[in-house]
Design an enzyme around this catalytic site. Structure first.
Site, PDB file in Angstrom:
ATOM      1  N   HIS A 287      -2.760   1.441   6.865  1.00  0.00           N
ATOM      2  CA  HIS A 287      -3.099   1.356   5.443  1.00  0.00           C
ATOM      3  C   HIS A 287      -3.261   2.753   4.849  1.00  0.00           C
ATOM      4  O   HIS A 287      -3.710   3.685   5.519  1.00  0.00           O
ATOM      5  CB  HIS A 287      -4.399   0.565   5.234  1.00  0.00           C
ATOM      6  CG  HIS A 287      -4.714   0.314   3.780  1.00  0.00           C
ATOM      7  ND1 HIS A 287      -3.898  -0.424   2.953  1.00  0.00           N
ATOM      8  CD2 HIS A 287      -5.762   0.731   3.006  1.00  0.00           C
ATOM      9  CE1 HIS A 287      -4.427  -0.471   1.737  1.00  0.00           C
ATOM     10  NE2 HIS A 287      -5.550   0.230   1.734  1.00  0.00           N
TER      11      HIS A 287
ATOM     12  N   CYS B 141       0.821  -1.227   0.000  1.00  0.00           N
ATOM     13  CA  CYS B 141       0.000   0.000   0.000  1.00  0.00           C
ATOM     14  C   CYS B 141       0.850   1.271   0.000  1.00  0.00           C
ATOM     15  O   CYS B 141       0.652   2.159  -0.832  1.00  0.00           O
ATOM     16  CB  CYS B 141      -0.992  -0.017   1.164  1.00  0.00           C
ATOM     17  SG  CYS B 141      -0.280   0.186   2.810  1.00  0.00           S
TER      18      CYS B 141
ATOM     19  N   HIS C 269      -5.804   1.583  -4.635  1.00  0.00           N
ATOM     20  CA  HIS C 269      -4.933   1.128  -3.542  1.00  0.00           C
ATOM     21  C   HIS C 269      -4.490  -0.309  -3.766  1.00  0.00           C
ATOM     22  O   HIS C 269      -5.088  -1.067  -4.536  1.00  0.00           O
ATOM     23  CB  HIS C 269      -5.660   1.257  -2.198  1.00  0.00           C
ATOM     24  CG  HIS C 269      -6.728   0.228  -1.979  1.00  0.00           C
ATOM     25  ND1 HIS C 269      -6.958  -0.384  -0.774  1.00  0.00           N
ATOM     26  CD2 HIS C 269      -7.645  -0.315  -2.838  1.00  0.00           C
ATOM     27  CE1 HIS C 269      -7.960  -1.247  -0.877  1.00  0.00           C
ATOM     28  NE2 HIS C 269      -8.404  -1.216  -2.110  1.00  0.00           N
TER      29      HIS C 269
END
Length: 334
Positions: free
Chosen positions: A297, A249, A309
């Site tokens: 995240h 990420c 993402h």
């Protein structure tokens, strides 16, 4: 009548023949003439180039506008400080003038007649003369005091006058810059609509990109970053990877912003610490959306409530609705 001079029945006359030949020639020319070139609709990439050009005009205006607002705030503060100094001086002038109003009328408007009447009404000439001297001295002192106050006020007015002029000029400049920015933003908005129209109902890469990525194109560094991220859709999440074939990420957001010339650390929490906070209403494509209380995240905003993402190991990079997760905050690299 001689039969040789009569036209043959059933055959067209000479004028009709000429008209027919002209019509045939015109049709032939029309068929042989080259067709006008068809104007193809611009592609999304071509429109994005136009948006980039508009953004390159807009960004300097925004920066100039911000600088003007900073100057204007400082100058207004100075003007307010001077006004605070002027207020008591103006009040002092008003009070002093009020106090000597009656005395000034008697001594300076009434003149010698008032002094003579005062002298005649007193039985003691020496006492009356002393009283007149005292009144005259009081008047003189108060006149001097007013003169001092007026001089001080005049000096402050002289300092404040150019400051007022500068504030007025900065206010005008700020309004002009805001108008220019608004006009360019309107042009970018129109181009973004054309961009979406050019995409039509395309869904990009099926379910991985249900809408155009990005859904709108802001121009500038953010546009370059989000375009990079969108191009990675379909590549597989690999922990610790930052491209070019796989990403995690924060590796995706780091690589995307690196493509736009901005350096970020390879860690979501560290990225949160480095970027400027923005509100939800300020979000534009390229901004970062951070998730969960421990900031484990991060995704990239792609417009209209979507992010792109790298979600978790083994899954492809994709788009999803921004609110499908516990949002912590938003940030904008610079």
């Amino acid at each position: 009548m001689d039969s040789h001079n009569r036209p043959l029945e059933g055959l067209p006359s000479a004028p009709r023949i000429r008209r027919g030949l002209l019509t045939a020639a015109a049709v032939t020319l029309a068929l042989l003439a080259p067709a006008a070139p068809a104007h193809a609709n611009p592609t999304p990439a071509e429109i994005e180039k136009q948006i980039d050009a508009q953004w390159n005009k807009l960004e300097p205006v925004i920066e100039e506008h911000n600088a003007t607002k900073i100057k204007l705030t400082k100058q207004k503060k100075k003007a307010d400080e001077l006004n605070a100094q002027l207020a008591p001086l103006e009040q002092q002038v008003l009070v002093t003038r009020t106090r000597i109003g009656v005395l000034a009328d008697q001594l300076y408007r009434g003149g010698a007649l008032a002094q003579a009447n005062a002298f005649l009404s007193s039985g003691d000439a020496g006492a009356m003369a002393e009283r007149l001297l005292v009144l005259d001295q009081l008047a003189h002192d108060k006149k001097s005091r007013i003169a001092d106050v007026l001089a001080a006020k005049s000096a402050l007015d002289e300092v404040k006058r150019p400051l007022d002029e500068l504030v007025a000029q900065l206010t005008k400049t700020e309004a002009e810059q805001a108008a220019r920015a608004k006009a360019i933003e309107a042009e970018i908005k129109k181009l973004n609509k054309l961009r979406l129209d050019a995409y039509g109902s395309q869904s990009g890469i099926g379910e991985l990109a249900p809408v155009p990525c990005p859904t709108s194109y802001p121009g500038g560094a953010g546009a370059q970053a989000v375009k990079y991220a969108c191009k990675q859709i379909g590549k597989i999440y690999v922990w610790g990877a930052a491209g070019p074939d796989n990403f995690d990420c924060s590796g995706l957001t780091m690589a995307a912003w690196r493509a736009a010339g901005v350096s970020l650390p390879h860690n979501a929490k560290a990225q949160r610490a480095e970027v400027k906070s923005v509100s939800r209403s300020e979000l534009r494509p390229g901004d970062l959306v951070f998730y969960y209380s421990d900031l484990h995240h991060v995704g990239m905003y792609a417009g209209n409530g979507w992010i792109v993402h790298a979600s978790r190991s083994g899954l492809p990079i994709r788009m999803r609705k921004m609110d499908d997760g516990n949002i912590h905050s938003y940030g904008r690299p610079a």
